[in-house]
Design a protein around this motif. Sequence first.
Motif, PDB file in Angstrom:
ATOM      1  N   ARG A  58       0.837  -1.208   0.000  1.00  8.53           N
ATOM      2  CA  ARG A  58       0.000   0.000   0.000  1.00  8.53           C
ATOM      3  C   ARG A  58       0.865   1.247   0.000  1.00  8.53           C
ATOM      4  N   SER A  59       0.235   2.320  -0.404  1.00  2.00           N
ATOM      5  CA  SER A  59       0.867   3.628  -0.387  1.00  2.00           C
ATOM      6  C   SER A  59      -0.210   4.646  -0.052  1.00  2.00           C
ATOM      7  N   SER A  60       0.164   5.673   0.664  1.00  2.00           N
ATOM      8  CA  SER A  60      -0.772   6.742   0.979  1.00  2.00           C
ATOM      9  C   SER A  60      -0.465   7.909   0.040  1.00  2.00           C
ATOM     10  N   VAL A  61      -1.435   8.252  -0.784  1.00  2.00           N
ATOM     11  CA  VAL A  61      -1.269   9.285  -1.807  1.00  2.00           C
ATOM     12  C   VAL A  61      -2.531  10.142  -1.795  1.00  2.00           C
ATOM     13  N   PRO A  62      -2.416  11.477  -1.782  1.00  2.00           N
ATOM     14  CA  PRO A  62      -3.637  12.278  -1.854  1.00  2.00           C
ATOM     15  C   PRO A  62      -4.500  11.806  -3.027  1.00  2.00           C
ATOM     16  N   ARG A  63      -5.751  11.565  -2.748  1.00  2.00           N
ATOM     17  CA  ARG A  63      -6.646  10.966  -3.746  1.00  2.00           C
ATOM     18  C   ARG A  63      -6.680  11.751  -5.056  1.00  2.00           C
ATOM     19  N   ALA A  64      -6.542  13.043  -4.989  1.00  2.00           N
ATOM     20  CA  ALA A  64      -6.558  13.859  -6.208  1.00  2.00           C
ATOM     21  C   ALA A  64      -5.373  13.526  -7.118  1.00  2.00           C
ATOM     22  N   ARG A  65      -4.301  12.927  -6.571  1.00  2.00           N
ATOM     23  CA  ARG A  65      -3.121  12.562  -7.369  1.00  2.00           C
ATOM     24  C   ARG A  65      -3.202  11.148  -7.939  1.00  2.00           C
ATOM     25  N   HIS A  66      -4.191  10.369  -7.545  1.00  2.00           N
ATOM     26  CA  HIS A  66      -4.289   8.987  -8.029  1.00  2.00           C
ATOM     27  C   HIS A  66      -4.320   8.897  -9.550  1.00  2.00           C
ATOM     28  N   PRO A  67      -5.154   9.673 -10.234  1.00  2.00           N
ATOM     29  CA  PRO A  67      -5.166   9.560 -11.705  1.00  2.00           C
ATOM     30  C   PRO A  67      -3.808   9.849 -12.335  1.00  2.00           C
ATOM     31  N   GLU A  68      -3.117  10.868 -11.864  1.00  2.00           N
ATOM     32  CA  GLU A  68      -1.800  11.211 -12.414  1.00  2.00           C
ATOM     33  C   GLU A  68      -0.802  10.070 -12.172  1.00  2.00           C
ATOM     34  N   ALA A  69      -0.793   9.521 -10.960  1.00  2.05           N
ATOM     35  CA  ALA A  69       0.141   8.436 -10.632  1.00  2.05           C
ATOM     36  C   ALA A  69      -0.128   7.216 -11.510  1.00  2.05           C
ATOM     37  N   VAL A  70      -1.391   6.853 -11.650  1.00  2.00           N
ATOM     38  CA  VAL A  70      -1.744   5.675 -12.444  1.00  2.00           C
ATOM     39  C   VAL A  70      -1.451   5.913 -13.924  1.00  2.00           C
ATOM     40  N   ARG A  71      -1.647   7.120 -14.404  1.00  2.00           N
ATOM     41  CA  ARG A  71      -1.341   7.449 -15.802  1.00  2.00           C
ATOM     42  C   ARG A  71       0.152   7.271 -16.074  1.00  2.00           C
ATOM     43  N   LYS A  72       0.999   7.757 -15.159  1.00  2.00           N
ATOM     44  CA  LYS A  72       2.450   7.607 -15.321  1.00  2.00           C
ATOM     45  C   LYS A  72       2.847   6.131 -15.286  1.00  2.00           C
ATOM     46  N   ILE A  73       2.257   5.390 -14.375  1.00  2.00           N
ATOM     47  CA  ILE A  73       2.569   3.958 -14.262  1.00  2.00           C
ATOM     48  C   ILE A  73       2.122   3.231 -15.531  1.00  2.00           C
ATOM     49  N   ARG A  74       0.930   3.540 -16.016  1.00  2.00           N
ATOM     50  CA  ARG A  74       0.437   2.911 -17.250  1.00  2.00           C
ATOM     51  C   ARG A  74       1.386   3.177 -18.412  1.00  2.00           C
ATOM     52  N   ASP A  75       1.797   4.421 -18.577  1.00  2.00           N
ATOM     53  CA  ASP A  75       2.686   4.769 -19.687  1.00  2.00           C
ATOM     54  C   ASP A  75       4.010   4.014 -19.593  1.00  2.00           C
ATOM     55  N   MET A  76       4.541   3.884 -18.385  1.00  2.00           N
ATOM     56  CA  MET A  76       5.789   3.136 -18.185  1.00  2.00           C
ATOM     57  C   MET A  76       5.588   1.658 -18.517  1.00  2.00           C
TER      58      MET A  76
END
Length: 141
Positions: A58-76
């Motif tokens: 698990r990781s604690s990430v402000p929910r508003a940043r979830h889409p950005e984090a997942v987008r970067k991970i998807r692209d990688m």
Amino acid sequence: MKSKTDAQAWAQQITEHMARTGGIEPDPATVDALFTPCTGKNGETASDDRYILMYSVRSSVPRARHPEAVRKIRDMLIGEGLTQKGYREDVDGKPDALVDAFHPSSRYSVTASTAGTGDRMYLRVITPCLLPPSDAPTPAP
């Protein structure tokens, strides 16, 4: 062939790579490594200790940043040859991110996703059926 120790270290490396890419920090205290026997199409299991590893952190990430984090991970992941199986950034206009991907030749799957109602994100790796190395000595040539 891969020992359970090696499989867990490998899964940890993958989740750490995903976390770095997404700009998030995994919480080592939340690691869950579940080893289960491989089950065949008809429910059969082999007697050679084959296993599947389901590894998550698990990781604690402000929910508003979830889409950005997942987008970067998807692209990688796509850039590294994985096939996207699922993707979303929100549900009903609210951040609720997910990316599922599969590696076609190594046959492992990864997921990065919002979990629950807070700021929690999960990073997960599921291995294909792996065979531990034999404990028997290698025959001499």
